[in-house]
Structure formats: structure tokens, C-alpha cells
Motif scaffolding. Structure first.
Motif: not given
Length: 240
Positions: A155-166
Motif C-alpha cells: 500500500g505504501m509503495i502504491g501511494l508513493i507511485l501515485v504521488g509521483i505520477m500525480s
């Protein structure tokens, strides 16, 4: 991230007063880190915004991204190497990371000041209440929460990736709301998971090997949970 310590022979169960003193030290360091973040953010708002925001475009500049990704790397490095460090150095890295986070959080807080200043205090108190409830749950529950480890890490990895993509493709309000809700849930569970991990691992350290480093590691992980919950709750309160 799951708490890991060097393999040692298990000692006798630590007395309750020793556990209480250890956790008191963990929370004192964690609250100190939160205070450093608040001071760092205020200083950045007053004097440092031109250093992280491009005045011509209104976007973030290299220093902001260097602090953001550098802070992420510093947190990972500290957690991985904490038992190989001098306790003072580990504590210094926690302090440095908390200052960097204060700078990185400043644009979000400035936006909240323009949209709804009261939301900052509301987010802080909501995050504090959730953090306290989940930490108490993690300490008191008899259920083994170790099964959550892999899901929380993903979940944390996913949130980091979403933050970078945003940063490249800005997210819509609805998508951002979902992401923020998931973020609050992940780090609320991580608080309980980390608290139970500290409770479990401390009695195995009767010889006191690495106890100070474990306190820094626990403070860092709990600090990350609290700051992340505050950040996502503040985003929810200012979805505009």
C-alpha cells in the motif's frame, strides 16, 4: 516496513516498567520530530518559499524535489541501517528527516491557509486522535497483526507511485479523495502494526543490545505514520 533487529538469543521478559520507560522514550522522540517538522514548516513559510517554488511558473523547483526524494531515501536508509549506527547519529538522521518533511509539507499547508485555515488544526487533532487510538489498539490487542506487513508495504509503495505520477498527470478531485482515504487507512493500520512490533521485539532485548537504536526506529516509523495521516486528512479537508 517491518521492524527487524540483529539475531540475538532471547532474554527474559522485560519488566513492565522497563517497557513503559522504553515506549516513553519512543514517543518523546516522535513528538520531538513532529515539533521540528512544525518549526521547519513555519520557517519555510516565512523565509523559504522562494527557495522551493519557481516564481516564474509557480511550480516547484529542484530544491523541493531534492528534499522530497532525498527525505524518502533518508528514511529508507535509516530504517535499514539503524542497528549499525551510533544512537546519536540515528537520532540526528531522524531530526534531519523531520526538518526536510517540514519543508516538503509547506506548500500543502500554505494552500490550506488560503482555502480553510481551520482545517490545519482540524487535521492535526483528527490525526492525533486516530494515531492515539490505533497505537493503543496495537499495544493492547491479542491478535497477531504481522499478516498486515506485506499489504501495508504494498500500500505504501502504491501511494508513493501515485504521488509521483500525480506530479506528471494531475489527479482529479474524485481520484484524489480516494487516494487520500486509502492513505489514511494504510497509515492508521501501520500505526497499530508498528506499535505491536515494538511491544513484541523489546522483551527479546534483555541484554539491551541496540535498545536505543530500536527506540529511534520506532519513533521514525510512528512519526511517518502520524505525518502521513495528517497530510492525507488535510488533503481531504481541502479537496478543492
Amino acid at each position: 516496513m517491518r521492524i527487524k533487529v540483529p539475531t540475538r538469543a532471547a532474554g527474559k521478559k522485560a519488566p513492565a516498567q522497563d517497557m513503559a520507560k522504553f515506549l516513553q522514550g519512543v514517543f518523546m522522540m516522535m513528538f520531538g520530530a513532529v515539533m521540528l517538522t512544525a518549526v521547519s514548516s513555519v520557517v519555510t513559510m516565512v523565509w523559504g518559499l522562494p527557495l522551493i517554488i519557481n516564481q516564474a511558473t509557480g511550480g516547484f523547483n529542484f530544491i523541493f524535489y531534492a528534499l522530497m526524494f532525498g527525505g524518502l531515501g533518508l528514511a529508507v536508509f535509516t530504517q535499514a541501517r539503524v542497528f549499525h549506527m551510533d544512537p546519536k547519529m540515528a537520532g540526528g538522521l531522524l531530526a534531519l528527516y523531520s526538518v526536510m518533511m517540514g519543508v516538503v509539507l509547506t506548500p500543502l499547508i500554505v494552500s490550506a491557509l488560503f482555502l480553510n485555515p481551520a482545517s490545519i488544526w482540524q487535521a492535526f487533532f483528527l490525526a492525533s486522535a486516530m494515531f492515539g487510538a490505533m497505537a493503543l489498539f496495537g499495544y493492547k490487542t491479542a491478535r497477531d497483526l504481522s499478516f498486515l506487513g506485506i499489504f501495508l508495504f504494498m500500500g505504501m509503495i502504491g501511494l508513493i507511485l501515485v504521488g509521483i505520477m500525480s506530479m506528471i498527470w494531475p489527479l482529479g478531485s474524485g481520484t484524489m479523495t480516494i487516494v487520500a482515504l486509502i492513505g489514511v487507512l494504510v497509515f492508521a493500520l501501520f500505526t497499530a502494526y508498528g506499535m505491536q512490533g515494538l511491544k513484541k521485539i523489546y522483551p527479546q532485548m534483555a541484554d539491551r543490545y541496540g535498545q536505543n537504536q530500536l527506540a529511534v526506529l520506532g519513533a521514525l516509523q510512528l512519526y511517518i505514520s502520524f505525518i502521513a495521516m495528517f497530510q492525507y486528512i488535510l488533503m481531504l479537508l481541502n479537496r478543492r
